[in-house]
Write an enzyme that holds these catalytic residues in place. Structure first.
Site, mmCIF file in Angstrom:
data_model
loop_
_atom_site.group_PDB
_atom_site.id
_atom_site.type_symbol
_atom_site.label_atom_id
_atom_site.label_comp_id
_atom_site.label_asym_id
_atom_site.label_seq_id
_atom_site.Cartn_x
_atom_site.Cartn_y
_atom_site.Cartn_z
ATOM 1 N N GLN A 52 -22.377 -47.979 -116.506
ATOM 2 C CA GLN A 52 -23.779 -48.246 -116.210
ATOM 3 C C GLN A 52 -24.364 -49.229 -117.219
ATOM 4 O O GLN A 52 -23.877 -49.345 -118.352
ATOM 5 C CB GLN A 52 -24.611 -46.949 -116.264
ATOM 6 C CG GLN A 52 -24.508 -46.067 -115.034
ATOM 7 C CD GLN A 52 -23.563 -44.907 -115.230
ATOM 8 O OE1 GLN A 52 -23.065 -44.672 -116.321
ATOM 9 N NE2 GLN A 52 -23.313 -44.174 -114.156
ATOM 10 N N ASN A 72 -26.188 -48.818 -111.982
ATOM 11 C CA ASN A 72 -24.780 -48.460 -111.801
ATOM 12 C C ASN A 72 -23.891 -49.699 -111.732
ATOM 13 O O ASN A 72 -24.373 -50.824 -111.567
ATOM 14 C CB ASN A 72 -24.601 -47.643 -110.518
ATOM 15 C CG ASN A 72 -25.255 -46.289 -110.617
ATOM 16 O OD1 ASN A 72 -25.213 -45.638 -111.658
ATOM 17 N ND2 ASN A 72 -25.888 -45.857 -109.525
ATOM 18 N N CYS A 81 -29.407 -40.189 -116.325
ATOM 19 C CA CYS A 81 -28.097 -40.377 -116.942
ATOM 20 C C CYS A 81 -28.131 -39.691 -118.299
ATOM 21 O O CYS A 81 -28.730 -40.210 -119.244
ATOM 22 C CB CYS A 81 -27.777 -41.862 -117.081
ATOM 23 S SG CYS A 81 -26.173 -42.185 -117.846
ATOM 24 N N ASN A 83 -25.667 -38.937 -120.581
ATOM 25 C CA ASN A 83 -24.976 -39.643 -121.662
ATOM 26 C C ASN A 83 -25.727 -40.913 -122.038
ATOM 27 O O ASN A 83 -25.784 -41.296 -123.214
ATOM 28 C CB ASN A 83 -23.543 -39.995 -121.242
ATOM 29 C CG ASN A 83 -22.662 -38.770 -121.114
ATOM 30 O OD1 ASN A 83 -22.697 -37.878 -121.950
ATOM 31 N ND2 ASN A 83 -21.872 -38.716 -120.049
ATOM 32 N N HIS A 168 -26.855 -33.645 -107.184
ATOM 33 C CA HIS A 168 -25.524 -33.192 -107.593
ATOM 34 C C HIS A 168 -25.005 -32.113 -106.652
ATOM 35 O O HIS A 168 -25.739 -31.208 -106.257
ATOM 36 C CB HIS A 168 -25.556 -32.612 -109.015
ATOM 37 C CG HIS A 168 -25.804 -33.634 -110.066
ATOM 38 N ND1 HIS A 168 -24.785 -34.307 -110.701
ATOM 39 C CD2 HIS A 168 -26.963 -34.106 -110.587
ATOM 40 C CE1 HIS A 168 -25.304 -35.150 -111.579
ATOM 41 N NE2 HIS A 168 -26.616 -35.051 -111.520
ATOM 42 N N ASN A 199 -23.810 -37.118 -106.587
ATOM 43 C CA ASN A 199 -22.791 -37.045 -107.627
ATOM 44 C C ASN A 199 -21.996 -35.765 -107.407
ATOM 45 O O ASN A 199 -22.594 -34.689 -107.291
ATOM 46 C CB ASN A 199 -23.445 -37.032 -109.010
ATOM 47 C CG ASN A 199 -24.254 -38.281 -109.272
ATOM 48 O OD1 ASN A 199 -23.720 -39.362 -109.394
ATOM 49 N ND2 ASN A 199 -25.577 -38.129 -109.327
ATOM 50 N N GLY A 227 -23.205 -36.901 -118.106
ATOM 51 C CA GLY A 227 -24.083 -35.938 -118.764
ATOM 52 C C GLY A 227 -24.893 -35.118 -117.794
ATOM 53 O O GLY A 227 -24.958 -33.882 -117.897
#
Length: 283
Positions: A52, A72, A81, A83, A168, A199, A227
């Site tokens: 990303q 992305n 996001c 992380n 998710h 995701n 993450g």
């Protein structure tokens, strides 16, 4: 971020548990990358290469140091996001913008409290998970369920679903190394029940305090770490009583700690960051 000829773009390359980013400072008000430019920059053969792109911009909320947006590898935008949030926090510390151990940053999904834990480790308050199907969004289900079922190419896939500002689906598996990530991930993302795609996490419970995870991300594919995916897997498994409310999530690129006290409470994610190099890229 104009696409003029001979554009020279200054950036930082960073990663969080192997989930890697190109970080671009746009606090001067420069325009963000177009989808085409973001995809070129993210290309691992002809660009810089990353999962990303993170653009650091002026804050949206009073008291926040900065905001960030996420692009992305295919040029599409993302709302969250985890992380990346930690890497933005580390970038702000490294650049001298953050002068205390605690501060706030704004993402497209909201405002997040950050703590510098030292040694490149940061914790981020990721917000309250939303399990309502309409909020994921997950179509075809009127009410929240612990487990959903969908037909998929002659088999039934069972999963949990949650929104963390991005959608998710979490599939519990017996052995994560053997999970059908490359087959099942795209199929679920393309399913009509997920109008904004999804995701897809494949989670293996090791014991009450530890799970292993692989994630097939929207617009990227499988990454070494995700993450928000770790947060999603943790809260789905915690809600089922499969994980304690303070657990380690091991991903291929590293380990994250997820803490969640239960319904209506925010998730706290902690984990590593790393600065790789500074660079310039000519468009």
């Amino acid at each position: 971020m104009a696409e003029a000829a001979n554009l020279v773009l200054r950036f930082s390359k960073m990663h969080g548990a192997g989930n890697d980013f190109v970080v671009v400072d746009l606090r001067d008000g420069s325009a963000p990358p177009s989808p085409a430019l973001a995809a070129r920059l993210a290309d691992r053969h002809t660009g810089v290469g990353c999962d990303q792109i993170l653009t650091i911009e002026a804050p949206h909320s009073e008291g926040s140091l900065a905001s960030y947006r996420i692009w992305n590898a295919d040029g599409s935008s993302a709302q969250q996001c985890g992380n990346g949030a930690r890497c933005v926090a580390a970038w702000l510390v490294r650049s001298g913008v953050a002068t205390s151990a605690t501060f706030n940053i704004d993402s497209p999904a909201g405002t997040h409290a950050v703590q510098d834990l030292g040694g490149g480790q940061f914790s981020v308050v990721m917000g309250v998970p939303d399990f309502e199907p309409a909020q994921v969004p997950l179509m075809g289900f009127a009410r929240e369920r612990e487990e959903y079922q969908l037909p998929l190419q002659g088999e039934t896939v069972r999963f949990g679903a949650v929104s963390l500002g991005n959608p998710h689906a979490v599939i519990e598996v017996g052995l994560v190394d053997a999970a059908p990530v490359d087959r099942m991930g795209p199929l679920l993302q393309q399913h009509a029940s997920f109008p904004d795609s999804v995701n897809v996490g494949f989670a293996q419970v090791v014991d009450s305090g530890h799970a292993r995870l692989r994630v097939y991300e929207r617009g990227v594919g499988e990454t070494l770490a995700c993450g928000s995916g770790a947060c999603a897997a943790a809260v789905v498994l915690m809600q089922r009583g499969r994980l304690a409310h303070d657990a380690r999530i091991s991903l291929r690129g590293g380990e994250l700690r997820i803490q969640w006290e239960g319904a209506g409470q925010p998730i706290v994610m902690s984990g590593p960051t790393a600065h790789v190099f500074e660079g310039e890229w000519s468009a």
